[in-house]
Design a protein around this motif. Sequence first.
Motif, short mmCIF file in Angstrom:
data_model
loop_
_atom_site.label_atom_id
_atom_site.label_comp_id
_atom_site.label_asym_id
_atom_site.label_seq_id
_atom_site.Cartn_x
_atom_site.Cartn_y
_atom_site.Cartn_z
N ARG A 256 2.53 38.63 -82.85
CA ARG A 256 1.75 38.02 -81.53
C ARG A 256 0.75 37.24 -82.26
NH1 ARG A 256 0.74 42.52 -77.08
NH2 ARG A 256 2.92 43.57 -77.18
N PRO A 257 0.29 36.45 -81.35
CA PRO A 257 -0.69 35.50 -81.88
C PRO A 257 -2.14 35.99 -82.13
CG PRO A 257 0.21 34.82 -79.86
CD PRO A 257 0.80 36.17 -80.04
N ASP A 258 -2.66 35.71 -83.54
CA ASP A 258 -4.06 36.15 -83.61
C ASP A 258 -5.11 35.16 -83.00
OD1 ASP A 258 -3.23 38.37 -85.35
OD2 ASP A 258 -2.60 37.00 -86.89
N VAL A 259 -4.66 33.99 -82.89
CA VAL A 259 -5.80 33.05 -82.44
C VAL A 259 -4.71 32.15 -81.42
CG1 VAL A 259 -5.38 31.53 -84.23
CG2 VAL A 259 -7.31 31.44 -82.98
N HIS A 260 -5.55 31.48 -80.46
CA HIS A 260 -4.81 30.25 -79.71
C HIS A 260 -5.66 29.09 -79.82
CE1 HIS A 260 -1.97 32.64 -76.83
NE2 HIS A 260 -3.15 33.43 -77.16
N ILE A 261 -5.07 28.07 -80.23
CA ILE A 261 -5.74 26.76 -80.65
C ILE A 261 -5.21 25.66 -79.82
CG2 ILE A 261 -6.35 27.60 -83.06
CD1 ILE A 261 -3.84 26.01 -83.97
N TYR A 262 -6.02 24.39 -79.63
CA TYR A 262 -5.79 23.29 -78.89
C TYR A 262 -5.43 23.79 -77.42
CZ TYR A 262 -6.42 20.89 -83.35
OH TYR A 262 -6.66 20.41 -84.29
N THR A 263 -6.37 24.73 -77.06
CA THR A 263 -6.25 25.08 -75.59
C THR A 263 -6.52 24.03 -74.77
OG1 THR A 263 -8.39 25.96 -75.63
CG2 THR A 263 -6.63 27.53 -76.22
N ARG A 264 -7.25 22.93 -75.06
CA ARG A 264 -7.53 21.75 -74.23
C ARG A 264 -6.63 21.01 -73.81
NH1 ARG A 264 -10.16 18.28 -79.35
NH2 ARG A 264 -7.90 17.82 -80.15
N SER A 265 -5.30 21.46 -74.36
CA SER A 265 -3.93 20.60 -73.76
C SER A 265 -3.01 21.63 -73.35
CB SER A 265 -3.43 19.80 -74.98
OG SER A 265 -3.45 20.08 -76.20
N LYS A 266 -3.34 23.02 -73.18
CA LYS A 266 -2.52 23.68 -72.73
C LYS A 266 -2.16 23.60 -71.32
CE LYS A 266 -4.96 27.78 -70.89
NZ LYS A 266 -4.47 27.57 -69.53
N ARG B 279 13.90 35.70 -95.15
CA ARG B 279 13.17 37.22 -95.11
C ARG B 279 11.72 37.12 -95.54
NH1 ARG B 279 12.52 42.44 -97.60
NH2 ARG B 279 12.43 41.64 -99.86
N LEU B 280 11.02 37.54 -94.74
CA LEU B 280 9.50 37.54 -95.17
C LEU B 280 9.27 38.95 -96.13
CD1 LEU B 280 7.92 36.65 -91.67
CD2 LEU B 280 8.64 35.04 -93.55
N ARG B 281 8.66 38.52 -97.16
CA ARG B 281 8.36 39.75 -98.22
C ARG B 281 7.27 40.36 -97.91
NH1 ARG B 281 8.65 36.92 -103.37
NH2 ARG B 281 10.54 36.05 -103.49
N SER B 282 6.26 39.70 -96.76
CA SER B 282 5.07 40.68 -96.36
C SER B 282 4.77 40.43 -95.14
CB SER B 282 3.82 40.47 -97.26
OG SER B 282 3.21 39.36 -97.10
N GLY B 283 3.72 40.91 -94.33
CA GLY B 283 3.34 40.24 -93.16
C GLY B 283 2.53 39.19 -93.31
N PRO B 284 2.61 38.16 -92.27
CA PRO B 284 1.89 36.69 -92.48
C PRO B 284 0.18 36.76 -92.58
CG PRO B 284 2.17 37.31 -90.32
CD PRO B 284 2.82 38.66 -90.87
N LEU B 285 -0.21 35.95 -93.21
CA LEU B 285 -1.69 35.72 -93.22
C LEU B 285 -2.43 35.87 -91.76
CD1 LEU B 285 -1.59 32.77 -95.78
CD2 LEU B 285 -2.23 34.91 -96.29
N PHE B 286 -1.88 35.01 -91.06
CA PHE B 286 -2.37 34.85 -89.46
C PHE B 286 -1.36 34.12 -88.67
CE2 PHE B 286 -6.15 33.88 -87.03
CZ PHE B 286 -6.69 35.06 -87.14
N VAL B 287 -1.40 34.24 -87.56
CA VAL B 287 -0.28 33.85 -86.40
C VAL B 287 -1.10 32.91 -85.46
CG1 VAL B 287 1.54 34.24 -84.84
CG2 VAL B 287 1.09 36.09 -86.74
N HIS B 288 -0.76 31.75 -85.52
CA HIS B 288 -1.36 30.55 -84.48
C HIS B 288 -0.27 30.58 -83.30
CE1 HIS B 288 -3.38 28.22 -87.85
NE2 HIS B 288 -4.18 29.41 -87.71
N CYS B 289 -0.94 30.34 -82.04
CA CYS B 289 -0.15 29.76 -80.95
C CYS B 289 -1.02 28.58 -80.83
CB CYS B 289 -0.49 30.87 -79.87
SG CYS B 289 0.49 30.20 -78.44
N CYS B 290 -0.25 27.47 -80.96
CA CYS B 290 -0.81 26.28 -80.88
C CYS B 290 -0.21 25.46 -79.64
CB CYS B 290 -0.45 25.34 -82.29
SG CYS B 290 -1.19 23.63 -82.05
N HIS B 291 -1.34 25.29 -78.75
CA HIS B 291 -1.04 24.32 -77.32
C HIS B 291 -1.24 22.72 -77.48
CE1 HIS B 291 -1.22 28.47 -75.31
NE2 HIS B 291 -1.91 28.77 -76.30
N CYS B 292 -1.13 22.16 -78.94
CA CYS B 292 -1.32 20.80 -78.88
C CYS B 292 -0.21 20.11 -78.34
CB CYS B 292 -1.76 20.28 -80.43
SG CYS B 292 -0.47 20.02 -81.43
N LYS B 293 -0.25 18.96 -77.98
CA LYS B 293 0.74 18.02 -77.46
C LYS B 293 1.80 17.79 -78.45
CE LYS B 293 -1.15 16.31 -73.52
NZ LYS B 293 -2.28 15.26 -73.01
#
Length: 150
Positions: free
Chosen positions: A104-114, A13-27
């Motif tokens: 939902r994702p707050d940021v998309h990272i490593y999009t160079r390998s998406k 159970r998460l006691r609060s909302g997250p700090l941030f949400v990553h969508c990571c597209h790295c290999k």
Amino acid sequence: MEGGCACGQVRYRLRSGPLFVHCCHCKDCQRQTGSAFVLNALIETDRVEVTGQTALFAMPTDSGRPHDVARCPGCGTAVWSHYGGLKALSFVRVGTLDDPTALRPDVHIYTRSKQPWIALPSGVPAFEAYYNSKTLWPAESLERRRAVLG
Ligand SMILES: [Zn+2]
Ligand SMILES: [Zn+2]
């Protein structure tokens, strides 16, 4: 928010909302999930109430910095990760939430390998590699992170 593994041995159970949400597209994330990306909700480990034991698996990384994945020992589902040896921060796999649409994702990272068939939504920041959290995170999240990591 609550979630758990496939067999039910690990529940959380998460006691609060997250700090941030990553969508990571790295290999690495593609290989480790067997999918196109990973969705990680970053949250202080002390805000994750866990029922059941997890087993930590050390992943090989390009950077050489540690990456440990916590899995259910019964069914193997990966429920979260710790990066860089920072046990105080957990990267919770959003797909293990009972309602995975809750975050939902707050940021998309490593999009160079998406994967080429993924169209990124407009309005969500996206970066070829990593990003500077100081310019992107809400002040409250930065403050929370300071409180646990110093
Ligand atoms: Zn399980
Ligand atoms: Zn990744």
